[in-house]
Design a protein around this motif. Structure first.
Motif, PDB file in Angstrom:
ATOM      1  N   ALA A 146     -37.212 -40.355   1.689  1.00 47.11           N
ATOM      2  CA  ALA A 146     -36.478 -40.139   0.438  1.00 47.11           C
ATOM      3  C   ALA A 146     -36.337 -38.647   0.164  1.00 47.11           C
ATOM      4  CB  ALA A 146     -37.199 -40.825  -0.717  1.00 47.11           C
ATOM      5  N   GLU A 147     -37.365 -37.874   0.493  1.00 46.25           N
ATOM      6  CA  GLU A 147     -37.298 -36.423   0.309  1.00 46.25           C
ATOM      7  C   GLU A 147     -36.214 -35.817   1.195  1.00 46.25           C
ATOM      8  OE1 GLU A 147     -40.482 -32.754   0.293  1.00 46.25           O
ATOM      9  OE2 GLU A 147     -40.529 -34.151   1.995  1.00 46.25           O
ATOM     10  N   GLU A 148     -36.143 -36.259   2.450  1.00 45.70           N
ATOM     11  CA  GLU A 148     -35.126 -35.763   3.369  1.00 45.70           C
ATOM     12  C   GLU A 148     -33.723 -36.127   2.889  1.00 45.70           C
ATOM     13  OE1 GLU A 148     -35.946 -37.273   7.240  1.00 45.70           O
ATOM     14  OE2 GLU A 148     -37.859 -36.196   7.432  1.00 45.70           O
ATOM     15  N   GLU A 149     -33.574 -37.349   2.362  1.00 44.21           N
ATOM     16  CA  GLU A 149     -32.285 -37.788   1.857  1.00 44.21           C
ATOM     17  C   GLU A 149     -31.883 -36.969   0.637  1.00 44.21           C
ATOM     18  OE1 GLU A 149     -28.762 -40.188   1.442  1.00 44.21           O
ATOM     19  OE2 GLU A 149     -30.065 -39.539   3.076  1.00 44.21           O
ATOM     20  N   ALA A 150     -32.850 -36.704  -0.235  1.00 43.66           N
ATOM     21  CA  ALA A 150     -32.563 -35.896  -1.418  1.00 43.66           C
ATOM     22  C   ALA A 150     -32.133 -34.483  -1.017  1.00 43.66           C
ATOM     23  CB  ALA A 150     -33.792 -35.836  -2.321  1.00 43.66           C
ATOM     24  N   GLU A 195     -27.958 -30.474  -0.483  1.00 40.28           N
ATOM     25  CA  GLU A 195     -27.291 -29.517   0.394  1.00 40.28           C
ATOM     26  C   GLU A 195     -25.785 -29.784   0.445  1.00 40.28           C
ATOM     27  OE1 GLU A 195     -26.019 -26.708   3.012  1.00 40.28           O
ATOM     28  OE2 GLU A 195     -27.879 -26.772   1.848  1.00 40.28           O
ATOM     29  N   GLN A 196     -25.398 -31.061   0.524  1.00 41.34           N
ATOM     30  CA  GLN A 196     -23.977 -31.394   0.547  1.00 41.34           C
ATOM     31  C   GLN A 196     -23.298 -30.980  -0.754  1.00 41.34           C
ATOM     32  OE1 GLN A 196     -23.937 -35.633   1.458  1.00 41.34           O
ATOM     33  NE2 GLN A 196     -23.375 -35.207   3.573  1.00 41.34           N
ATOM     34  N   TYR A 197     -23.967 -31.202  -1.883  1.00 40.29           N
ATOM     35  CA  TYR A 197     -23.394 -30.801  -3.161  1.00 40.29           C
ATOM     36  C   TYR A 197     -23.298 -29.279  -3.253  1.00 40.29           C
ATOM     37  CZ  TYR A 197     -22.750 -29.989  -8.116  1.00 40.29           C
ATOM     38  OH  TYR A 197     -22.265 -29.545  -9.315  1.00 40.29           O
ATOM     39  N   THR A 198     -24.368 -28.600  -2.852  1.00 40.44           N
ATOM     40  CA  THR A 198     -24.411 -27.144  -2.940  1.00 40.44           C
ATOM     41  C   THR A 198     -23.333 -26.486  -2.092  1.00 40.44           C
ATOM     42  OG1 THR A 198     -26.796 -27.218  -3.360  1.00 40.44           O
ATOM     43  CG2 THR A 198     -25.897 -25.120  -2.631  1.00 40.44           C
ATOM     44  N   SER A 199     -23.026 -27.074  -0.954  1.00 45.79           N
ATOM     45  CA  SER A 199     -22.009 -26.517  -0.070  1.00 45.79           C
ATOM     46  C   SER A 199     -20.600 -26.988  -0.434  1.00 45.79           C
ATOM     47  CB  SER A 199     -22.307 -26.891   1.383  1.00 45.79           C
ATOM     48  OG  SER A 199     -22.260 -28.292   1.568  1.00 45.79           O
ATOM     49  N   GLY A 200     -20.494 -27.913  -1.394  1.00 44.94           N
ATOM     50  CA  GLY A 200     -19.189 -28.408  -1.807  1.00 44.94           C
ATOM     51  C   GLY A 200     -18.659 -29.548  -0.969  1.00 44.94           C
ATOM     52  N   VAL A 201     -19.487 -30.082  -0.090  1.00 44.70           N
ATOM     53  CA  VAL A 201     -19.055 -31.220   0.731  1.00 44.70           C
ATOM     54  C   VAL A 201     -18.836 -32.445  -0.152  1.00 44.70           C
ATOM     55  CG1 VAL A 201     -19.763 -32.818   2.560  1.00 44.70           C
ATOM     56  CG2 VAL A 201     -20.129 -30.359   2.829  1.00 44.70           C
ATOM     57  N   THR A 202     -19.667 -32.593  -1.173  1.00 42.75           N
ATOM     58  CA  THR A 202     -19.505 -33.680  -2.137  1.00 42.75           C
ATOM     59  C   THR A 202     -19.332 -33.083  -3.534  1.00 42.75           C
ATOM     60  OG1 THR A 202     -21.895 -33.860  -2.493  1.00 42.75           O
ATOM     61  CG2 THR A 202     -20.923 -35.253  -0.775  1.00 42.75           C
ATOM     62  N   GLY A 203     -18.947 -33.914  -4.474  1.00 43.83           N
ATOM     63  CA  GLY A 203     -18.728 -33.463  -5.844  1.00 43.83           C
ATOM     64  C   GLY A 203     -17.422 -34.025  -6.363  1.00 43.83           C
ATOM     65  N   ASN A 204     -17.198 -33.893  -7.656  1.00 46.65           N
ATOM     66  CA  ASN A 204     -16.002 -34.422  -8.293  1.00 46.65           C
ATOM     67  C   ASN A 204     -15.180 -33.294  -8.898  1.00 46.65           C
ATOM     68  OD1 ASN A 204     -16.450 -37.324  -7.924  1.00 46.65           O
ATOM     69  ND2 ASN A 204     -18.233 -36.997  -9.237  1.00 46.65           N
ATOM     70  N   ILE A 205     -13.862 -33.407  -8.762  1.00 48.94           N
ATOM     71  CA  ILE A 205     -12.935 -32.379  -9.219  1.00 48.94           C
ATOM     72  C   ILE A 205     -11.929 -33.014 -10.175  1.00 48.94           C
ATOM     73  CG2 ILE A 205     -11.202 -30.689  -8.492  1.00 48.94           C
ATOM     74  CD1 ILE A 205     -12.572 -30.830  -5.686  1.00 48.94           C
ATOM     75  N   ARG A 206     -11.725 -32.391 -11.324  1.00 45.97           N
ATOM     76  CA  ARG A 206     -10.715 -32.848 -12.281  1.00 45.97           C
ATOM     77  C   ARG A 206      -9.672 -31.744 -12.426  1.00 45.97           C
ATOM     78  NH1 ARG A 206     -14.139 -33.119 -17.449  1.00 45.97           N
ATOM     79  NH2 ARG A 206     -14.589 -31.064 -16.560  1.00 45.97           N
ATOM     80  N   VAL A 207      -8.458 -32.044 -12.011  1.00 44.99           N
ATOM     81  CA  VAL A 207      -7.409 -31.030 -12.047  1.00 44.99           C
ATOM     82  C   VAL A 207      -6.159 -31.585 -12.726  1.00 44.99           C
ATOM     83  CG1 VAL A 207      -6.681 -31.646  -9.709  1.00 44.99           C
ATOM     84  CG2 VAL A 207      -6.002 -29.447 -10.657  1.00 44.99           C
ATOM     85  N   PHE A 208      -5.532 -30.748 -13.518  1.00 43.10           N
ATOM     86  CA  PHE A 208      -4.279 -31.105 -14.196  1.00 43.10           C
ATOM     87  C   PHE A 208      -3.162 -30.316 -13.535  1.00 43.10           C
ATOM     88  CE2 PHE A 208      -0.941 -31.502 -17.197  1.00 43.10           C
ATOM     89  CZ  PHE A 208      -1.250 -32.524 -18.097  1.00 43.10           C
ATOM     90  N   GLN A 238      -8.854 -33.445   4.213  1.00 46.17           N
ATOM     91  CA  GLN A 238      -9.174 -33.457   5.635  1.00 46.17           C
ATOM     92  C   GLN A 238     -10.388 -32.584   5.930  1.00 46.17           C
ATOM     93  OE1 GLN A 238      -5.691 -32.546   8.025  1.00 46.17           O
ATOM     94  NE2 GLN A 238      -4.427 -33.964   6.850  1.00 46.17           N
ATOM     95  N   LEU A 239     -10.584 -31.548   5.123  1.00 46.41           N
ATOM     96  CA  LEU A 239     -11.755 -30.674   5.281  1.00 46.41           C
ATOM     97  C   LEU A 239     -12.978 -31.231   4.553  1.00 46.41           C
ATOM     98  CD1 LEU A 239     -10.063 -27.190   4.695  1.00 46.41           C
ATOM     99  CD2 LEU A 239     -10.688 -28.219   6.886  1.00 46.41           C
ATOM    100  N   TYR A 240     -12.759 -31.861   3.406  1.00 51.30           N
ATOM    101  CA  TYR A 240     -13.855 -32.359   2.567  1.00 51.30           C
ATOM    102  C   TYR A 240     -13.581 -33.817   2.179  1.00 51.30           C
ATOM    103  CZ  TYR A 240     -14.844 -27.360   2.111  1.00 51.30           C
ATOM    104  OH  TYR A 240     -15.113 -26.043   2.365  1.00 51.30           O
ATOM    105  N   PRO A 241     -13.696 -34.746   3.120  1.00 54.92           N
ATOM    106  CA  PRO A 241     -13.330 -36.145   2.850  1.00 54.92           C
ATOM    107  C   PRO A 241     -14.210 -36.836   1.809  1.00 54.92           C
ATOM    108  CG  PRO A 241     -14.382 -35.932   5.004  1.00 54.92           C
ATOM    109  CD  PRO A 241     -14.117 -34.542   4.521  1.00 54.92           C
ATOM    110  N   GLU A 242     -15.418 -36.344   1.580  1.00 58.88           N
ATOM    111  CA  GLU A 242     -16.329 -37.001   0.643  1.00 58.88           C
ATOM    112  C   GLU A 242     -16.209 -36.462  -0.779  1.00 58.88           C
ATOM    113  OE1 GLU A 242     -20.350 -37.822   2.086  1.00 58.88           O
ATOM    114  OE2 GLU A 242     -19.723 -37.103   4.050  1.00 58.88           O
ATOM    115  N   THR A 243     -15.315 -35.522  -1.002  1.00 65.11           N
ATOM    116  CA  THR A 243     -15.119 -34.961  -2.340  1.00 65.11           C
ATOM    117  C   THR A 243     -14.169 -35.842  -3.138  1.00 65.11           C
ATOM    118  OG1 THR A 243     -15.437 -32.710  -1.515  1.00 65.11           O
ATOM    119  CG2 THR A 243     -14.355 -32.940  -3.633  1.00 65.11           C
ATOM    120  N   GLY A 244     -14.515 -36.109  -4.393  1.00 59.09           N
ATOM    121  CA  GLY A 244     -13.656 -36.907  -5.260  1.00 59.09           C
ATOM    122  C   GLY A 244     -12.713 -36.022  -6.060  1.00 59.09           C
TER     123      GLY A 244
END
Length: 297
Positions: free
Chosen positions: A74-78, A83-96, A115-121
């Motif tokens: 669980a520690e490794e997963e956390a 790390e993915q969030y910190t690097s911007g691989v994941t996260g949510n974006i709200r744009v108008f 295509q560069l960040y497929p896991e970003t919302g």
């Protein structure tokens, strides 16, 4: 519970000996033995029993080991998720995006970015400039991409992306098609205008004020740019529209440009963000992508 001692305990089990754990962790055997004794004292249970030259887990040791493995997984997963969030691989974006960039610029930017960040919302809102700025000031979006010639609030940070050239267009068989005319001549035509808050409507109204003239006929009002161009392409009226939006209709011979004397109209496509806001890594990545790729539009 001493997690460092628990980590040493797991290493002993995995390597099969204190010697193996010492080699894996790059510390001395006595230090590991001391950690195991302290852990047993803390838990109140013996964790190992002798088995010939090797070691074997007690029942308590087996229970502790199974739970320790789950804990460190669980520690490794956390750590991976953070790390993915910190690097911007994941996260949510709200744009108008206002109507023009939403239809003609944002699709390509989103496709390239995903295509560069497929896991970003990414959540997209669209509407006119006023709606974009209202949401921006209320922190309901992270940033906005707008097409506007008007001034923006002092609270907004602006990044210039590209210039958008605007043209008056009429049906292909209109008497003014591909002709030169004075702006005043256009006012006798049937205008198709966007709704209140639209930058193209504001520009037409601004030109009327500057030249102290007004539309001679009641205009048709529509919400979206595509509707205005579509009406003209169907054979009726005149409207003001950007180059990228009218190009497909011109290629098919459905509309023509009216060249207005002494009038060159452009508006800037801008990325707007609220001053003082802190942005997630994913939002920063998307803003940087848009800035770096806007010249390709």
């Amino acid at each position: 519970m001493n997690l460092n001692a628990l980590r040493h305990f797991v290493s002993v089990v995995k390597t099969g000996s204190v010697t193996g754990a010492a080699r894996e962790l790059h510390i001395s055997q006595p230090a590991i033995s001391m950690q195991i004794k302290n852990l047993e004292k803390e838990l109140g249970h013996t964790l190992f029993k002798a088995r010939g030259r090797g070691i074997e887990l007690t029942e308590a040791g087996e229970v502790v080991y199974q739970q320790a493995v789950k804990l460190f997984l669980a520690e490794e997963e956390a750590e991976r998720i953070i790390e993915q969030y910190t690097s911007g691989v994941t996260g949510n974006i709200r744009v108008f995006a206002t109507n023009f960039p939403a239809s003609y610029l944002m699709p390509g930017w989103i496709a390239g970015f995903k295509q560069l960040y497929p896991e970003t919302g990414i959540q997209i809102f669209s509407g006119n400039t006023k709606s974009a700025l209202d949401k921006l000031m209320k922190n309901e979006i992270d940033f906005a991409v707008i097409a506007s010639h008007s001034s923006l609030p002092d609270e907004a940070d602006i990044v210039h992306l590209l210039d958008d050239e605007l043209f008056f267009i009429v049906p292909w068989n209109h008497p003014l098609a591909s002709k030169r005319a004075e702006f005043e001549d256009l006012l006798e035509e049937d205008f198709i205008l966007r709704g209140e808050g639209s930058s193209t409507r504001a520009l037409v109204e601004s030109l009327c004020q500057i030249k102290q003239v007004q539309l001679q006929r009641t205009p048709v009002q529509v919400e979206r740019l595509e509707e205005a161009i579509g009406i003209v392409a169907s054979g009726y009226g005149i409207t003001l529209a950007p180059r990228l939006a009218i190009s497909p209709y011109m290629d098919r011979g459905l509309v023509s440009v009216v060249k207005v004397n002494d009038l060159y109209l452009t508006r800037r496509i801008k990325l707007c963000k609220k001053k003082g806001n802190h942005f997630s890594p994913a939002v920063k990545n998307f803003m940087n992508y848009i800035v770096n790729n806007s010249h390709k539009s």
